[in-house]
Design an enzyme around this catalytic site. Structure first.
Site, PDB file in Angstrom:
ATOM      1  N   LYS A 182      40.140  38.048  46.800  1.00 25.25           N
ATOM      2  CA  LYS A 182      39.619  36.769  46.289  1.00 25.25           C
ATOM      3  C   LYS A 182      40.670  35.670  46.464  1.00 25.25           C
ATOM      4  O   LYS A 182      40.363  34.560  46.924  1.00 25.25           O
ATOM      5  CB  LYS A 182      39.241  36.898  44.806  1.00 25.25           C
ATOM      6  CG  LYS A 182      37.941  37.662  44.608  1.00 25.25           C
ATOM      7  CD  LYS A 182      37.700  38.072  43.168  1.00 25.25           C
ATOM      8  CE  LYS A 182      36.478  38.984  43.086  1.00 25.25           C
ATOM      9  NZ  LYS A 182      36.312  39.647  41.803  1.00 25.25           N
ATOM     10  N   GLN A 192      38.716  39.642  35.811  1.00 28.86           N
ATOM     11  CA  GLN A 192      38.301  40.827  36.566  1.00 28.86           C
ATOM     12  C   GLN A 192      37.915  41.966  35.608  1.00 28.86           C
ATOM     13  O   GLN A 192      38.655  42.291  34.696  1.00 28.86           O
ATOM     14  CB  GLN A 192      39.451  41.257  37.493  1.00 28.86           C
ATOM     15  CG  GLN A 192      39.117  42.403  38.410  1.00 28.86           C
ATOM     16  CD  GLN A 192      38.053  42.057  39.455  1.00 28.86           C
ATOM     17  OE1 GLN A 192      38.045  40.961  40.012  1.00 28.86           O
ATOM     18  NE2 GLN A 192      37.132  42.967  39.689  1.00 28.86           N
ATOM     19  N   ASP A 234      31.678  32.990  37.937  1.00 32.53           N
ATOM     20  CA  ASP A 234      31.061  34.321  38.058  1.00 32.53           C
ATOM     21  C   ASP A 234      29.612  34.292  37.563  1.00 32.53           C
ATOM     22  O   ASP A 234      28.825  35.185  37.865  1.00 32.53           O
ATOM     23  CB  ASP A 234      31.838  35.299  37.158  1.00 32.53           C
ATOM     24  CG  ASP A 234      32.483  36.421  37.935  1.00 32.53           C
ATOM     25  OD1 ASP A 234      32.172  36.561  39.125  1.00 32.53           O
ATOM     26  OD2 ASP A 234      33.289  37.159  37.338  1.00 32.53           O
TER      27      ASP A 234
END
Ligand code: NAP
Length: 293
Positions: free
Chosen positions: A53, A97, A120
């Site tokens: 990422k 995460q 997200d």
């Protein structure tokens, strides 16, 4: 005739090129879109995702930063870090995460991220906006990526039967939310199956579009698929394979050899849905910078 492949890597590349142009336009206004990822603990798979990422952000001309915190981090410490990022004007997107260590309530952390920085798309505000079809929403990256693949490959969704296997908050439910809306690449009649579904094959066999997100390697076999269906495989499993150089290979939730003989279009694993997830994350981050930067 074997199914046509839906090339997620190629579509993801196109999206990333478009993101780079949008980043350039923001740089002219002195705004550099920034994504900060928090990684708690040492999970090796998470570390790989996070590195990729960060690298993808930098390649697109964005600020990509990873904050690494030890596995012993308390919930209070993590929430304090999120608060700092919520107030940092250089940070347009925050991603924590998953999975998190046991002592931390993941839902509490997700709810702490400012919805405007929740790239997200897991904050209840964005989940709700996605469900009501609010154009402002940050939709979760994997299902949003699947919708883009359907659009790019000209797959008609309006009035078609879509069957989704899986009802998780990150894939199955938001996938259903997106495809049941009225509008482009939507207007579908959606069925969501899960582990308690009676007679899964009965449902999958009537799907015009079948989306497998069960987290079960090769669950969907050719005999479960209607001839000519479009099959999207979200699953990702690394399994041992001594015949390969690395000793492992990736499998999806779909048994590719049998299903590709029945379907009209199919995503491979790897190279199907996987590359779309990061591309959509970059797109959400640049959008956050455009909207709120
Ligand atoms: P998850 O949270 O484990 O959810 C799996 C869902 O599938 C659950 O709703 C479960 O039902 C259902 N299910 C499990 N076994 C089933 C069966 N035999 N028949 C019918 N339904 C069944 O998984 P997830 O996070 O949604 O991820 C799904 C898969 O996608 C995983 O392989 C994951 O690695 C992959 N993934 C890939 C990406 C990517 O970027 N490509 C991103 C996210 C996830 P219950 O609710 O009843 O337990």
């Amino acid at each position: 005739m074997p199914a046509d492949l839906i090339d997620g890597a190629a579509v993801a590349k196109k999206i990333r090129q478009a993101v780079t142009l949008r980043v350039d336009a923001l740089l002219v206004r002195d705004i550099r879109p920034g994504l900060t990822v928090i990684l708690v603990g040492e999970d090796p798979a998470s570390a790989v995702y996070v590195r990729s990422k960060e690298k993808s952000c930098i390649e697109a001309g964005m600020r990509g930063e990873t904050i690494r915190m030890p596995a012993s981090t308390s919930e209070t410490e993590l929430l304090a870090r999120v608060d700092q990022l919520n107030h940092d004007p250089r940070v347009h997107g925050i991603l924590v995460q998953m999975p998190l260590p046991k002592q931390i309530d993941a839902q509490k952390v997700i709810r702490r991220i400012k919805p405007e920085k929740d790239v997200d798309g897991f904050h209840p505000v964005n989940v709700g906006k996605t469900l009501i079809g609010d154009a402002d929403a940050f939709a979760p990256c994997t299902p949003a990526g699947v919708q883009v693949l359907l659009r790019e490959y000209g797959v008609q969704t309006s009035g078609r039967d879509v069957v989704i296997i899986g009802r998780s908050n990150i894939v199955g439910k938001p996938m259903a939310s997106l495809l049941m809306q009225s509008g482009e690449t939507a207007d579908a009649t959606v069925t969501v199956c899960h582990s308690r579904t009676a007679n899964l094959a009965w449902h999958t066999k009537r799907a015009d579009i079948l989306i497998a997100a069960a987290g079960r390697p090769e669950l969907v076999t050719g005999d479960m698929v209607k001839a000519g269906a479009v099959v999207i495989d979200v699953g990702m499993h690394r399994v041992a394979d001594p015949s390969t150089k690395s000793g492992t290979r990736l499998l999806g939730d779909v048994h590719f050899p049998s299903v590709s003989l029945v379907a009209s279009k199919i995503t491979p694993v790897p190279g199907g849905v996987g590359p779309m997830t990061i591309a959509m994350l970059l797109q959400n981050t640049v959008r956050a910078a455009e909207l709120y930067g």
